[in-house]
Design an enzyme around this catalytic site. Sequence first.
Site, PDB file in Angstrom:
ATOM      1  N   SER A 149       0.648  -1.266  -0.152  1.00  0.00           N
ATOM      2  CA  SER A 149       0.040   0.019   0.087  1.00  0.00           C
ATOM      3  C   SER A 149       1.088   1.456   0.103  1.00  0.00           C
ATOM      4  O   SER A 149       1.784   1.163   0.723  1.00  0.00           O
ATOM      5  CB  SER A 149      -0.935   0.196   1.280  1.00  0.00           C
ATOM      6  OG  SER A 149      -1.413   1.495   1.479  1.00  0.00           O
ATOM      7  N   TYR A 162      -0.338  -0.244  10.475  1.00  0.00           N
ATOM      8  CA  TYR A 162      -0.651  -0.725   9.038  1.00  0.00           C
ATOM      9  C   TYR A 162       0.341  -0.237   7.932  1.00  0.00           C
ATOM     10  O   TYR A 162       0.828  -1.142   7.252  1.00  0.00           O
ATOM     11  CB  TYR A 162      -2.023  -0.224   8.595  1.00  0.00           C
ATOM     12  CG  TYR A 162      -2.611  -0.418   7.001  1.00  0.00           C
ATOM     13  CD1 TYR A 162      -2.950  -1.577   6.867  1.00  0.00           C
ATOM     14  CD2 TYR A 162      -2.474   0.635   6.133  1.00  0.00           C
ATOM     15  CE1 TYR A 162      -3.183  -1.947   5.502  1.00  0.00           C
ATOM     16  CE2 TYR A 162      -2.702   0.427   4.777  1.00  0.00           C
ATOM     17  CZ  TYR A 162      -3.284  -0.816   4.684  1.00  0.00           C
ATOM     18  OH  TYR A 162      -3.597  -1.182   3.105  1.00  0.00           O
TER      19      TYR A 162
HETATM   20  N1  LIG Z   1      -8.377  -0.367  -0.952  1.00  0.00           N
HETATM   21  C1  LIG Z   1      -7.604   0.442  -0.916  1.00  0.00           C
HETATM   22  O1  LIG Z   1      -7.460   1.667  -1.123  1.00  0.00           O
HETATM   23  C2  LIG Z   1      -6.138  -0.241  -0.957  1.00  0.00           C
HETATM   24  C3  LIG Z   1      -4.796   0.563  -1.116  1.00  0.00           C
HETATM   25  C4  LIG Z   1      -3.705   0.160  -1.001  1.00  0.00           C
HETATM   26  C5  LIG Z   1      -3.461  -1.534  -0.752  1.00  0.00           C
HETATM   27  N2  LIG Z   1      -4.832  -2.008  -0.465  1.00  0.00           N
HETATM   28  C6  LIG Z   1      -4.512  -3.659   0.018  1.00  0.00           C
HETATM   29  O2  LIG Z   1      -5.163  -4.255  -0.906  1.00  0.00           O
HETATM   30  C7  LIG Z   1      -5.573  -5.446  -0.166  1.00  0.00           C
HETATM   31  C8  LIG Z   1      -7.153  -5.742  -0.616  1.00  0.00           C
HETATM   32  O3  LIG Z   1      -7.859  -4.824   0.014  1.00  0.00           O
HETATM   33  P1  LIG Z   1      -9.418  -4.401  -0.532  1.00  0.00           P
HETATM   34  O4  LIG Z   1      -9.519  -2.899  -0.516  1.00  0.00           O
HETATM   35  O5  LIG Z   1      -9.623  -5.283  -1.633  1.00  0.00           O
HETATM   36  O6  LIG Z   1      -9.935  -4.949   0.842  1.00  0.00           O
HETATM   37  P2  LIG Z   1     -11.444  -5.403   1.195  1.00  0.00           P
HETATM   38  O7  LIG Z   1     -12.451  -5.052   0.198  1.00  0.00           O
HETATM   39  O8  LIG Z   1     -11.706  -5.178   2.715  1.00  0.00           O
HETATM   40  O9  LIG Z   1     -11.097  -6.980   0.916  1.00  0.00           O
HETATM   41  C9  LIG Z   1     -10.479  -7.950   1.863  1.00  0.00           C
HETATM   42  C10 LIG Z   1     -10.163  -9.240   1.618  1.00  0.00           C
HETATM   43  O10 LIG Z   1      -9.512  -9.960   2.414  1.00  0.00           O
HETATM   44  C11 LIG Z   1     -10.028 -10.766   3.180  1.00  0.00           C
HETATM   45  N3  LIG Z   1      -9.590 -10.701   4.321  1.00  0.00           N
HETATM   46  C12 LIG Z   1      -9.733  -9.687   5.384  1.00  0.00           C
HETATM   47  N4  LIG Z   1      -9.069 -10.026   6.651  1.00  0.00           N
HETATM   48  C13 LIG Z   1      -8.827 -11.605   6.454  1.00  0.00           C
HETATM   49  C14 LIG Z   1      -8.269 -12.608   7.316  1.00  0.00           C
HETATM   50  N5  LIG Z   1      -8.066 -12.489   8.708  1.00  0.00           N
HETATM   51  N6  LIG Z   1      -8.339 -13.935   6.835  1.00  0.00           N
HETATM   52  C15 LIG Z   1      -8.564 -14.227   5.579  1.00  0.00           C
HETATM   53  N7  LIG Z   1      -8.990 -13.301   4.679  1.00  0.00           N
HETATM   54  C16 LIG Z   1      -9.244 -12.051   5.187  1.00  0.00           C
HETATM   55  C17 LIG Z   1     -11.646 -10.211   3.101  1.00  0.00           C
HETATM   56  O11 LIG Z   1     -12.539 -11.676   3.333  1.00  0.00           O
HETATM   57  P3  LIG Z   1     -13.232 -11.891   4.891  1.00  0.00           P
HETATM   58  O12 LIG Z   1     -13.408 -10.473   5.210  1.00  0.00           O
HETATM   59  O13 LIG Z   1     -14.497 -12.446   4.440  1.00  0.00           O
HETATM   60  O14 LIG Z   1     -12.244 -12.456   5.386  1.00  0.00           O
HETATM   61  C18 LIG Z   1     -11.586  -9.912   1.638  1.00  0.00           C
HETATM   62  O15 LIG Z   1     -11.969 -11.009   0.669  1.00  0.00           O
HETATM   63  C19 LIG Z   1      -5.130  -5.326   1.133  1.00  0.00           C
HETATM   64  O16 LIG Z   1      -4.173  -6.030   1.385  1.00  0.00           O
HETATM   65  C20 LIG Z   1      -5.142  -3.900   1.489  1.00  0.00           C
HETATM   66  O17 LIG Z   1      -4.139  -3.592   2.181  1.00  0.00           O
HETATM   67  C21 LIG Z   1      -6.013  -1.555  -0.500  1.00  0.00           C
END
Ligand SMILES: NC(=O)c1ccc[n+]([C@@H]2O[C@H](COP(=O)([O-])OP(=O)(O)OC[C@H]3O[C@@H](n4cnc5c(N)ncnc54)[C@H](OP(=O)(O)O)[C@@H]3O)[C@@H](O)[C@H]2O)c1
Length: 248
Positions: A149, A162
């Site tokens: 990130s 984080y």
């Molecule tokens: N959105 C942003 O702006 C952004 C920016 C930079 C980086 N990122 C990174 O991109 C990645 C994906 O983020 P996203 O925005 O797509 O988030 P999201 O919509 O919240 O999706 C997260 C996914 O990870 C799973 N997950 C979370 N905690 C978990 C656990 N303890 N065990 C197993 N599965 C778990 C969730 O499923 P369950 O809750 O069902 O387990 C969900 O499928 C992350 O690493 C995040 O840090 C996001």
Amino acid sequence: MSQRGPSPIAEKRVALVTGAGRGIGRAIALELAAADFSLCMVARTREQLDDTRALTGLPKERSLLVLIDLASEDAPAAVMQTVLDCYGRIDVLVNNAGWAPPRTSIMKMRAEDLDRVLAVNLRAPIALTRLAALKMTDQGCGAIINIASSAAQKTPAGEAVYAAAKAGLIAFTRASFQELRLDGIKLSAIVPGLVDTSLIPQNKRLVRALMLSPADVAHAVMQVVNSPARACPVEITLEPQFDPERSR
Ligand SMILES: NC(=O)c1ccc[n+]([C@@H]2O[C@H](COP(=O)([O-])OP(=O)(O)OC[C@H]3O[C@@H](n4cnc5c(N)ncnc54)[C@H](OP(=O)(O)O)[C@@H]3O)[C@@H](O)[C@H]2O)c1
């Protein structure tokens, strides 16, 4: 004329995507399925994984679902065992699952949230990388892609742990690349700015239409998957064209 039909399931390349239930992980799963990978998709919410599977159009025997909490210390070994028992190989690992609590001062952050942020965003990806690398070394090829990130570099107030976890993930990716490239394994950290997913709470100061889309990140993943091992993009930074954060 050639009589060859579609290749048998055992010959398909295999990808493991954590956090494939929604958001960026779902978009990555869809891209990999479109590229004819068999998938293992990990998350805790059954219905969301079912929906991702349905969207991929893959049959059940090519779309394994693993419901597990990656914060648990035993989870990475259990996931990898399941993948290898089912498919016998792993070609791509995408450590995408991530979590952050609402912005909080480091002094007020709950101890259990601190542990969970480090476990999901850093310990589990490291453990899965080690396990995947063992198999990929035998195979002589593979790709490991870690979703970091821009918080690692922007270090926003309220996101110290984080940011530290994601900065650690970038450093781990770069250092592991130095070792594993000798075995033909590609390693890459993808470093996105704001992406329009449920991880980002609704906030009047954020213009969601200006954020990156999950598909933007998935395309960067495919760039790594499709690159030759001799020229691996070790880090890909993705920023939106216009800043989604409204200035006051
Ligand atoms: N959105 C942003 O702006 C952004 C920016 C930079 C980086 N990122 C990174 O991109 C990645 C994906 O983020 P996203 O925005 O797509 O988030 P999201 O919509 O919240 O999706 C997260 C996914 O990870 C799973 N997950 C979370 N905690 C978990 C656990 N303890 N065990 C197993 N599965 C778990 C969730 O499923 P369950 O809750 O069902 O387990 C969900 O499928 C992350 O690493 C995040 O840090 C996001």
